[in-house]
Write a protein that holds these residues in place. Structure first.
Motif, PDB file in Angstrom:
ATOM      1  N   TYR A 323       0.858  -1.181   0.000  1.00  0.00           N
ATOM      2  CA  TYR A 323       0.000   0.000   0.000  1.00  0.00           C
ATOM      3  C   TYR A 323       0.901   1.240   0.000  1.00  0.00           C
ATOM      4  O   TYR A 323       1.873   1.306   0.757  1.00  0.00           O
ATOM      5  CB  TYR A 323      -0.932   0.046   1.231  1.00  0.00           C
ATOM      6  N   GLY A 324       0.546   2.207  -0.813  1.00  0.00           N
ATOM      7  CA  GLY A 324       1.403   3.384  -1.013  1.00  0.00           C
ATOM      8  C   GLY A 324       1.878   3.379  -2.457  1.00  0.00           C
ATOM      9  O   GLY A 324       1.932   4.405  -3.110  1.00  0.00           O
ATOM     10  N   ALA A 325       2.176   2.165  -2.945  1.00  0.00           N
ATOM     11  CA  ALA A 325       2.455   1.992  -4.380  1.00  0.00           C
ATOM     12  C   ALA A 325       1.203   1.459  -5.083  1.00  0.00           C
ATOM     13  O   ALA A 325       1.047   1.647  -6.283  1.00  0.00           O
ATOM     14  CB  ALA A 325       3.622   1.036  -4.586  1.00  0.00           C
ATOM     15  N   VAL A 326       0.348   0.758  -4.332  1.00  0.00           N
ATOM     16  CA  VAL A 326      -0.947   0.292  -4.869  1.00  0.00           C
ATOM     17  C   VAL A 326      -2.062   0.881  -4.016  1.00  0.00           C
ATOM     18  O   VAL A 326      -1.824   1.390  -2.926  1.00  0.00           O
ATOM     19  CB  VAL A 326      -1.055  -1.250  -4.888  1.00  0.00           C
ATOM     20  N   LYS A 327      -3.285   0.762  -4.530  1.00  0.00           N
ATOM     21  CA  LYS A 327      -4.447   1.236  -3.777  1.00  0.00           C
ATOM     22  C   LYS A 327      -4.654   0.342  -2.553  1.00  0.00           C
ATOM     23  O   LYS A 327      -4.198  -0.800  -2.534  1.00  0.00           O
ATOM     24  CB  LYS A 327      -5.694   1.163  -4.676  1.00  0.00           C
ATOM     25  N   PRO A 328      -5.382   0.833  -1.544  1.00  0.00           N
ATOM     26  CA  PRO A 328      -5.684  -0.030  -0.398  1.00  0.00           C
ATOM     27  C   PRO A 328      -6.550  -1.199  -0.820  1.00  0.00           C
ATOM     28  O   PRO A 328      -7.312  -1.110  -1.775  1.00  0.00           O
ATOM     29  CB  PRO A 328      -6.481   0.889   0.544  1.00  0.00           C
ATOM     30  N   GLY A 329      -6.433  -2.308  -0.093  1.00  0.00           N
ATOM     31  CA  GLY A 329      -7.306  -3.457  -0.346  1.00  0.00           C
ATOM     32  C   GLY A 329      -6.526  -4.698  -0.697  1.00  0.00           C
ATOM     33  O   GLY A 329      -5.739  -4.699  -1.643  1.00  0.00           O
ATOM     34  N   PRO A 330      -6.704  -5.782   0.090  1.00  0.00           N
ATOM     35  CA  PRO A 330      -5.889  -6.983  -0.078  1.00  0.00           C
ATOM     36  C   PRO A 330      -6.520  -8.078  -0.935  1.00  0.00           C
ATOM     37  O   PRO A 330      -5.872  -9.105  -1.159  1.00  0.00           O
ATOM     38  CB  PRO A 330      -5.760  -7.480   1.369  1.00  0.00           C
ATOM     39  N   ALA A 331      -7.749  -7.897  -1.428  1.00  0.00           N
ATOM     40  CA  ALA A 331      -8.451  -9.028  -2.053  1.00  0.00           C
ATOM     41  C   ALA A 331      -7.702  -9.589  -3.260  1.00  0.00           C
ATOM     42  O   ALA A 331      -7.627 -10.807  -3.452  1.00  0.00           O
ATOM     43  CB  ALA A 331      -9.873  -8.617  -2.451  1.00  0.00           C
ATOM     44  N   GLU A 332      -7.127  -8.699  -4.074  1.00  0.00           N
ATOM     45  CA  GLU A 332      -6.408  -9.181  -5.263  1.00  0.00           C
ATOM     46  C   GLU A 332      -5.172  -9.987  -4.868  1.00  0.00           C
ATOM     47  O   GLU A 332      -4.832 -10.994  -5.501  1.00  0.00           O
ATOM     48  CB  GLU A 332      -5.992  -8.004  -6.154  1.00  0.00           C
ATOM     49  N   ASP A 333      -4.491  -9.539  -3.806  1.00  0.00           N
ATOM     50  CA  ASP A 333      -3.337 -10.311  -3.329  1.00  0.00           C
ATOM     51  C   ASP A 333      -3.765 -11.690  -2.857  1.00  0.00           C
ATOM     52  O   ASP A 333      -3.090 -12.690  -3.138  1.00  0.00           O
ATOM     53  CB  ASP A 333      -2.625  -9.560  -2.191  1.00  0.00           C
ATOM     54  N   TYR A 334      -4.885 -11.759  -2.123  1.00  0.00           N
ATOM     55  CA  TYR A 334      -5.353 -13.065  -1.647  1.00  0.00           C
ATOM     56  C   TYR A 334      -5.624 -13.998  -2.828  1.00  0.00           C
ATOM     57  O   TYR A 334      -5.239 -15.168  -2.813  1.00  0.00           O
ATOM     58  CB  TYR A 334      -6.634 -12.917  -0.811  1.00  0.00           C
ATOM     59  N   ALA A 335      -6.295 -13.458  -3.853  1.00  0.00           N
ATOM     60  CA  ALA A 335      -6.654 -14.291  -5.012  1.00  0.00           C
ATOM     61  C   ALA A 335      -5.397 -14.784  -5.727  1.00  0.00           C
ATOM     62  O   ALA A 335      -5.317 -15.956  -6.142  1.00  0.00           O
ATOM     63  CB  ALA A 335      -7.547 -13.493  -5.965  1.00  0.00           C
ATOM     64  N   LEU A 336      -4.397 -13.908  -5.851  1.00  0.00           N
ATOM     65  CA  LEU A 336      -3.160 -14.310  -6.533  1.00  0.00           C
ATOM     66  C   LEU A 336      -2.380 -15.329  -5.703  1.00  0.00           C
ATOM     67  O   LEU A 336      -1.784 -16.263  -6.250  1.00  0.00           O
ATOM     68  CB  LEU A 336      -2.300 -13.076  -6.837  1.00  0.00           C
ATOM     69  N   MET A 337      -2.376 -15.159  -4.375  1.00  0.00           N
ATOM     70  CA  MET A 337      -1.684 -16.140  -3.519  1.00  0.00           C
ATOM     71  C   MET A 337      -2.369 -17.504  -3.644  1.00  0.00           C
ATOM     72  O   MET A 337      -1.693 -18.548  -3.675  1.00  0.00           O
ATOM     73  CB  MET A 337      -1.664 -15.653  -2.066  1.00  0.00           C
ATOM     74  N   ALA A 338      -3.691 -17.504  -3.736  1.00  0.00           N
ATOM     75  CA  ALA A 338      -4.409 -18.772  -3.928  1.00  0.00           C
ATOM     76  C   ALA A 338      -4.048 -19.377  -5.282  1.00  0.00           C
ATOM     77  O   ALA A 338      -3.854 -20.593  -5.404  1.00  0.00           O
ATOM     78  CB  ALA A 338      -5.913 -18.544  -3.819  1.00  0.00           C
ATOM     79  N   ALA A 339      -3.908 -18.520  -6.298  1.00  0.00           N
ATOM     80  CA  ALA A 339      -3.543 -19.016  -7.630  1.00  0.00           C
ATOM     81  C   ALA A 339      -2.154 -19.643  -7.629  1.00  0.00           C
ATOM     82  O   ALA A 339      -1.843 -20.510  -8.448  1.00  0.00           O
ATOM     83  CB  ALA A 339      -3.616 -17.872  -8.649  1.00  0.00           C
ATOM     84  N   ALA A 340      -1.311 -19.199  -6.683  1.00  0.00           N
ATOM     85  CA  ALA A 340       0.034 -19.797  -6.561  1.00  0.00           C
ATOM     86  C   ALA A 340       0.017 -21.065  -5.709  1.00  0.00           C
ATOM     87  O   ALA A 340       1.081 -21.648  -5.467  1.00  0.00           O
ATOM     88  CB  ALA A 340       1.003 -18.779  -5.967  1.00  0.00           C
ATOM     89  N   GLY A 341      -1.150 -21.447  -5.231  1.00  0.00           N
ATOM     90  CA  GLY A 341      -1.251 -22.720  -4.520  1.00  0.00           C
ATOM     91  C   GLY A 341      -1.451 -22.606  -3.021  1.00  0.00           C
ATOM     92  O   GLY A 341      -1.448 -23.617  -2.315  1.00  0.00           O
ATOM     93  N   MET A 342      -1.618 -21.376  -2.502  1.00  0.00           N
ATOM     94  CA  MET A 342      -1.821 -21.227  -1.058  1.00  0.00           C
ATOM     95  C   MET A 342      -3.301 -21.411  -0.725  1.00  0.00           C
ATOM     96  O   MET A 342      -4.167 -20.839  -1.366  1.00  0.00           O
ATOM     97  CB  MET A 342      -1.333 -19.852  -0.576  1.00  0.00           C
ATOM     98  N   SER A 343      -3.571 -22.214   0.301  1.00  0.00           N
ATOM     99  CA  SER A 343      -4.951 -22.419   0.764  1.00  0.00           C
ATOM    100  C   SER A 343      -5.352 -21.247   1.654  1.00  0.00           C
ATOM    101  O   SER A 343      -4.510 -20.411   2.036  1.00  0.00           O
ATOM    102  CB  SER A 343      -5.030 -23.708   1.583  1.00  0.00           C
ATOM    103  N   PHE A 344      -6.628 -21.199   2.020  1.00  0.00           N
ATOM    104  CA  PHE A 344      -7.079 -20.194   2.989  1.00  0.00           C
ATOM    105  C   PHE A 344      -6.223 -20.250   4.248  1.00  0.00           C
ATOM    106  O   PHE A 344      -5.794 -19.224   4.777  1.00  0.00           O
ATOM    107  CB  PHE A 344      -8.567 -20.427   3.319  1.00  0.00           C
ATOM    108  N   ARG A 345      -5.944 -21.450   4.731  1.00  0.00           N
ATOM    109  CA  ARG A 345      -5.164 -21.567   5.979  1.00  0.00           C
ATOM    110  C   ARG A 345      -3.717 -21.108   5.793  1.00  0.00           C
ATOM    111  O   ARG A 345      -3.130 -20.512   6.692  1.00  0.00           O
ATOM    112  CB  ARG A 345      -5.204 -23.000   6.493  1.00  0.00           C
ATOM    113  N   ASP A 346      -3.136 -21.377   4.614  1.00  0.00           N
ATOM    114  CA  ASP A 346      -1.777 -20.886   4.331  1.00  0.00           C
ATOM    115  C   ASP A 346      -1.749 -19.351   4.339  1.00  0.00           C
ATOM    116  O   ASP A 346      -0.824 -18.726   4.877  1.00  0.00           O
ATOM    117  CB  ASP A 346      -1.293 -21.349   2.949  1.00  0.00           C
TER     118      ASP A 346
END
Ligand SMILES: [Zn+2]
Length: 407
Positions: A323-346
């Motif tokens: 944040y500061g280089a991107v807009k506030p809000g983590p949802a896109e990061d969560y979706a991309l981390m899931a796309a890399a194989g991370m589960s909700f618990r990870d």
């Protein structure tokens, strides 16, 4: 590595949990006490004076008769979230000591607490200004997250920063220190940590291609560790990551999809030194959003592969948005981390236990357990089927006090 025990600030409780001895009970939610424990359905959390005093199934936890009840039926509760890569450098944060309290409180809510962030690590900003923000929150002037900061990142000599574009980026004018040699690194680390910084951040290389020498990185990390503080690094290339890891850095603050896949040399350097990675996947996707589609796809593919390879080595991942280089809000990061194989618990671990442990707060933050500080996130619904729901927050509590309530 020696980890500094961060100062624990006295917080004035504003509403819920205001009086000493005040008790609250959050009832009816599914509770994830840690990212690995079985969730407790229809659970109860009792909070006394800002600390968790009981957690368990409704049948097994006695709700004190005087406790204020917060009905969380149908919701999901986790420990408070960390965003370990933010910057207080937009001009909305300038003059931190004098921004009207209501304005500053609204900014903290719109940027952090509405997403469940109870702790944020600022990894380059004007130190005095960020400390002014922190003091006002910790004094109870307005709700906000715990703020940890590195102060200015330490730049290599003659970095040629594109200061002319700061205005268009909405950033404050600022001049980070330039480090010419190990003695200067030693001095800058001492100055920052003696002035209230909690950690050190090194920009390994600069736009001018000027780069910190291994001796400078080594001197900075050795002195930071001697003073009990961890060291973040901003790498621009795979070579930067290797230099940082081999010379003692603790947290790699980005993946590096603009410089190609991570080979064994990069991954082994990170693994051998047990560094933590803050992937900032949304940042890179955002920065190339106007590039031809093939370029966008290549960058996303590369960053996902880098994170996937790090997870395959069982490396530590810590959540951060930049944040500061991107807009506030983590949802896109969560979706991309899931796309890399991370589960909700990870992902939950990257938001809670992993940062708490890495930043020396594993004994009081990051879990829901008796004796732990009551930093809590009440999610509107179960994020297991869709990790973006980690961003849909009903309530955020810090020190047992409600600091965000969804409208
Ligand atoms: Zn950043």
């Amino acid at each position: 590595m020696v980890i500094r025990v961060f100062s624990v600030f006295v917080v004035l409780f504003l509403s819920i949990g205001a009086a000493r001895g005040a008790e609250i009970a959050l009832t009816g939610a599914t509770i994830y006490t840690t990212p690995v424990a079985q969730p407790i359905p229809n659970g109860v959390i009792v909070v006394t004076d800002g600390k968790v005093t009981a957690v368990g199934a409704r049948a097994s936890v006695k709700v004190p008769p005087a406790a204020e009840i917060i009905d969380c039926t149908g919701r999901v509760i986790t420990a408070g979230f960390w965003d370990a890569h933010v910057h207080f450098m937009h001009r909305i944060w300038a003059d931190g000591a004098t921004i009207p309290a209501a304005t500053l409180g609204a900014q903290m809510q719109d940027t952090f607490t509405r997403y469940g962030f109870t702790a944020v690590f600022d990894v380059s900003s004007i130190l005095e200004n960020t400390i002014a923000l922190r003091k006002r929150i910790d004094a109870g002037e307005m709700p906000g997250p715990r703020i940890f900061t590195t102060g200015f990142a330490l730049m290599p000599a003659n970095p040629q920063l594109p200061t002319a574009v700061y205005e268009s980026m909405g950033w404050m004018p600022m001049t980070p220190p330039e480090i010419a040699d190990p003695a200067a690194a030693d001095a800058a680390v001492n100055t920052a940590l003696n002035s209230g910084a909690d950690a050190i951040k090194l920009f390994i290389s600069a736009p001018s291609k000027s780069t910190h020498s291994p001796k400078v990185i080594e001197a900075a990390t050795a002195e930071a560790h001697r003073l009990g503080a961890p060291v973040f690094v901003h790498p621009n290339s795979n070579a930067d990551i290797i230099a940082a890891a081999e010379n003692g850095a603790d947290i790699i603050a980005h993946t590096t999809p603009l410089s190609g896949p991570w080979d064994d040399a990069v991954l082994s350097a990170m693994e051998d030194r047990d560094v933590a990675l803050v992937p900032t996947l949304w940042l890179w996707k955002y920065l190339v959003r106007n590039a031809p589609q093939a370029r966008q796809d290549a960058v996303v593919e590369t960053e996902l592969a880098q994170l996937r390879a790090w997870i395959a080595r069982k490396g530590t991942v810590i959540f951060g948005t930049d944040y500061g280089a991107v807009k506030p809000g983590p949802a896109e990061d969560y979706a991309l981390m899931a796309a890399a194989g991370m589960s909700f618990r990870d992902i939950l671990a990257s938001l809670t236990t992993a940062p708490a442990k890495r930043f020396g707060r594993g004994a009081d933050l990051g879990q829901i357990a008796p004796g732990f500080t009551a930093d809590l996130v009440v999610l509107k619904e179960d994020p297991t089927p869709d990790v973006r729901k980690l961003a849909d927050v009903q309530f955020t509590l810090r020190d047992g006090k409600m600091i965000y309530r969804a409208p």
